[in-house]
Scaffold this motif. Structure first.
Motif, PDB file in Angstrom:
ATOM      1  N   PRO A  25       0.904  -1.072  -0.045  1.00 35.84           N
ATOM      2  CA  PRO A  25      -0.087   0.174   0.072  1.00 35.84           C
ATOM      3  C   PRO A  25       0.836   1.232   0.113  1.00 35.84           C
ATOM      4  N   LEU A  26       0.531   2.170  -0.965  1.00 34.70           N
ATOM      5  CA  LEU A  26       1.633   3.327  -1.192  1.00 34.70           C
ATOM      6  C   LEU A  26       1.156   4.766  -1.115  1.00 34.70           C
ATOM      7  N   THR A  27       1.375   5.533  -0.160  1.00 37.05           N
ATOM      8  CA  THR A  27       0.735   6.998  -0.343  1.00 37.05           C
ATOM      9  C   THR A  27       1.070   7.376  -1.776  1.00 37.05           C
ATOM     10  N   ASN A  28       0.179   8.161  -2.143  1.00 37.38           N
ATOM     11  CA  ASN A  28       0.442   8.499  -3.541  1.00 37.38           C
ATOM     12  C   ASN A  28      -0.271   9.984  -3.873  1.00 37.38           C
ATOM     13  N   HIS A  29      -1.173  10.534  -2.999  1.00 38.84           N
ATOM     14  CA  HIS A  29      -1.940  11.882  -3.216  1.00 38.84           C
ATOM     15  C   HIS A  29      -2.560  11.837  -4.638  1.00 38.84           C
ATOM     16  N   GLN A  30      -3.229  10.833  -5.019  1.00 37.47           N
ATOM     17  CA  GLN A  30      -3.771  10.821  -6.414  1.00 37.47           C
ATOM     18  C   GLN A  30      -5.235  11.107  -6.374  1.00 37.47           C
ATOM     19  N   ALA A  31      -6.215  10.857  -5.174  1.00 37.64           N
ATOM     20  CA  ALA A  31      -7.412  10.652  -5.012  1.00 37.64           C
ATOM     21  C   ALA A  31      -8.008  12.145  -5.268  1.00 37.64           C
ATOM     22  N   GLN A  40      -6.489   9.145 -12.152  1.00 33.94           N
ATOM     23  CA  GLN A  40      -5.287   8.836 -11.794  1.00 33.94           C
ATOM     24  C   GLN A  40      -5.014   7.720 -10.834  1.00 33.94           C
ATOM     25  N   GLU A  41      -5.928   7.783  -9.701  1.00 31.80           N
ATOM     26  CA  GLU A  41      -5.698   6.476  -8.867  1.00 31.80           C
ATOM     27  C   GLU A  41      -6.348   5.179  -9.539  1.00 31.80           C
ATOM     28  N   GLY A  72      -5.203  14.363  -1.094  1.00 27.62           N
ATOM     29  CA  GLY A  72      -5.442  13.286  -2.098  1.00 27.62           C
ATOM     30  C   GLY A  72      -5.582  11.868  -1.479  1.00 27.62           C
ATOM     31  N   GLN A  73      -5.722  11.722  -0.179  1.00 23.23           N
ATOM     32  CA  GLN A  73      -6.001  10.677   0.139  1.00 23.23           C
ATOM     33  C   GLN A  73      -7.587   9.708  -0.052  1.00 23.23           C
ATOM     34  N   LEU A  74      -7.488   8.793  -0.569  1.00 19.25           N
ATOM     35  CA  LEU A  74      -8.646   8.109  -0.703  1.00 19.25           C
ATOM     36  C   LEU A  74      -9.471   7.875   0.526  1.00 19.25           C
ATOM     37  N   ALA A  75     -10.622   8.109   0.335  1.00 17.81           N
ATOM     38  CA  ALA A  75     -11.598   7.887   1.584  1.00 17.81           C
ATOM     39  C   ALA A  75     -12.626   6.904   1.398  1.00 17.81           C
ATOM     40  N   VAL A  76     -12.918   6.527   2.365  1.00 15.63           N
ATOM     41  CA  VAL A  76     -13.985   5.224   2.629  1.00 15.63           C
ATOM     42  C   VAL A  76     -14.851   5.522   3.762  1.00 15.63           C
ATOM     43  N   TRP A  77     -14.964   6.763   4.340  1.00 18.31           N
ATOM     44  CA  TRP A  77     -15.694   6.820   5.527  1.00 18.31           C
ATOM     45  C   TRP A  77     -17.242   7.223   5.378  1.00 18.31           C
ATOM     46  N   PRO A 349       0.674  12.497 -12.368  1.00 21.83           N
ATOM     47  CA  PRO A 349       1.559  13.613 -12.130  1.00 21.83           C
ATOM     48  C   PRO A 349       1.530  13.942 -10.628  1.00 21.83           C
ATOM     49  N   ARG A 350       0.637  13.970  -9.883  1.00 19.15           N
ATOM     50  CA  ARG A 350       0.706  14.032  -8.439  1.00 19.15           C
ATOM     51  C   ARG A 350       1.260  13.060  -7.608  1.00 19.15           C
ATOM     52  N   PHE A 351       1.330  11.934  -8.167  1.00 21.58           N
ATOM     53  CA  PHE A 351       2.188  10.912  -7.412  1.00 21.58           C
ATOM     54  C   PHE A 351       3.598  11.194  -7.830  1.00 21.58           C
ATOM     55  N   VAL A 352       3.912  11.482  -9.036  1.00 20.52           N
ATOM     56  CA  VAL A 352       5.383  11.892  -9.431  1.00 20.52           C
ATOM     57  C   VAL A 352       5.845  12.968  -8.693  1.00 20.52           C
ATOM     58  N   ASP A 353       4.902  13.877  -8.427  1.00 22.32           N
ATOM     59  CA  ASP A 353       5.440  15.095  -7.686  1.00 22.32           C
ATOM     60  C   ASP A 353       5.666  14.787  -6.137  1.00 22.32           C
ATOM     61  N   TYR A 354       4.890  13.854  -5.611  1.00 21.99           N
ATOM     62  CA  TYR A 354       5.173  13.405  -4.374  1.00 21.99           C
ATOM     63  C   TYR A 354       6.395  12.528  -4.079  1.00 21.99           C
TER      64      TYR A 354
END
Length: 364
Positions: A25-31, A40-41, A72-77, A349-354
């Motif tokens: 599981p990888l942080t990626n800021h893409q959501a 992107q995600e 850009g964190q995925l949410a499931v709440w 692109p957001r993942f690459v920037d991160y």
């Protein structure tokens, strides 16, 4: 008999995994900014499923609005996120079935004292009062709500069509914070002794198990040391989780699978061996950390673990799993690589920037 990367893996519940290489599981800021699924995600994860992962797992997805830990964190709440989750689960299933037949999972997380109020609009809460970060200790009732939030998120992911979820009990996020023997001195049954500090994680696992179906797979990610956690406590917790009947696999984040323990008392040993030696009762053990090719992955299996999780290598090459399974000499592309290379591998692109901001040797 030697276990190979290509061997299928049976878990206590649910479908067999086709081999022994999973996506970390990888942080990626893409959501999207509100936490819903973005293109992107979706593209990043679907491409890894197409590349043959035994398990394609999302980034840490927060189970309550107050738990958001990065942009850009995925949410499931909330059920508002179901349409995106359903689309992602369906697309991953199609991609996996067209490749090696892998499984799908969502990692469930709450940031606790590492959450970002400027993003969530909610105060920062955690296991203890922390003036430095402005964190307020959760009340006992609020701890019970945290359990309910994890359970609701897991049920939501099952409804969406995923094969399972993983509880993020590592890397200093909320479930891991409760394990911290330096700071968690709560007196309500959720702090103090190692048994009470692990109560929240164990309750979440037990309640998710009760609320989901008999074939829904539940994993737990653990930090083996530091973060206020002693090695003897983390191995005992891993064994306890394996014996509970609630958990279908353990994922131990080692940072480097060949490292020695941090504690001087264990100098001359390898961290991986302390977990591989545990009696696990058929619950598979996975490890992550600097696994960049077939040889490193097979070395882990030879030490007694059951599968490996790949992170950086999977960023650099979407089909790293299929290549590792097929070729015992395979080694992933070595960084740094260009932004164009990453774009061709469906890294947004957001993942690459991160990556460029946080990893000084990955993006050229």
């Amino acid at each position: 008999m030697t276990t190979s990367l290509a061997d299928p893996l049976d878990l206590p519940r649910g479908p067999r995994w086709p081999h022994r290489v999973a996506l970390a599981p990888l942080t990626n800021h893409q959501a999207e900014p509100d936490g819903s699924l973005s293109e992107q995600e979706r593209a990043w994860l679907v491409r890894r499923a197409e590349g043959g992962m035994a398990l394609t797992m999302t980034c840490a997805a927060h189970v309550s609005a107050a738990g958001q830990s990065f942009p850009g964190q995925l949410a499931v709440w909330d059920d508002r996120f179901l349409p995106g989750l359903e689309r992602l689960a369906a697309d991953l299933r199609t991609a996996s079935d067209a490749s090696l037949g892998g499984r799908t999972s969502v990692q469930l997380q709450h940031g606790g004292r590492r959450a970002l109020p400027e993003l969530s609009g909610h105060p920062r809460v955690g296991a203890w009062d922390d003036e430095e970060t402005g964190t307020r200790a959760l009340s006992t009732g609020e701890v019970e709500q945290v359990v309910a939030d994890f359970v609701a998120a897991a049920v939501r992911c099952e409804r969406a069509g995923f094969d399972g979820v993983e509880l993020h009990g590592a890397h200093g996020y909320l479930l891991c914070q409760f394990l911290d023997g330096r700071h968690n001195h709560r007196t309500d049954g959720y702090g103090g002794s190692a048994e009470d500090r692990s109560r929240l994680l164990r309750e979440v696992a037990a309640e998710v198990r009760r609320a989901t179906g008999p074939d829904f797979q539940l994993g737990v990610r653990l930090t083996p040391e530091r973060s206020g956690i002693l090695l003897a406590e983390s191995t005992a917790l891993a064994a306890q989780l394996a014996a509970s009947g609630d958990v279908d696999y353990l994922d131990v984040s080692l940072w480097d699978v060949r490292k020695e323990p941090h504690e001087a008392a264990y100098s001359g040993t390898l961290l991986i061996d302390h977990f591989a030696a545990l009696e696990r009762g058929g619950v598979p053990l996975g490890v992550a950390g600097e696994v960049t090719g077939s040889a490193a992955a097979q070395w882990c299996l030879d030490r007694g673990v059951d599968f490996v999780l790949v992170g950086t290598a999977a960023i650099l090459q979407h089909d790293v799993a299929a290549r590792m399974v097929a070729d015992p000499a395979f080694e992933a592309v070595r960084p740094p690589v260009s932004r164009e290379h990453l774009a061709a591998e469906s890294v947004g692109p957001r993942f690459v920037d991160y990556l460029a901001t946080n990893w000084d040797d990955l993006v050229a």
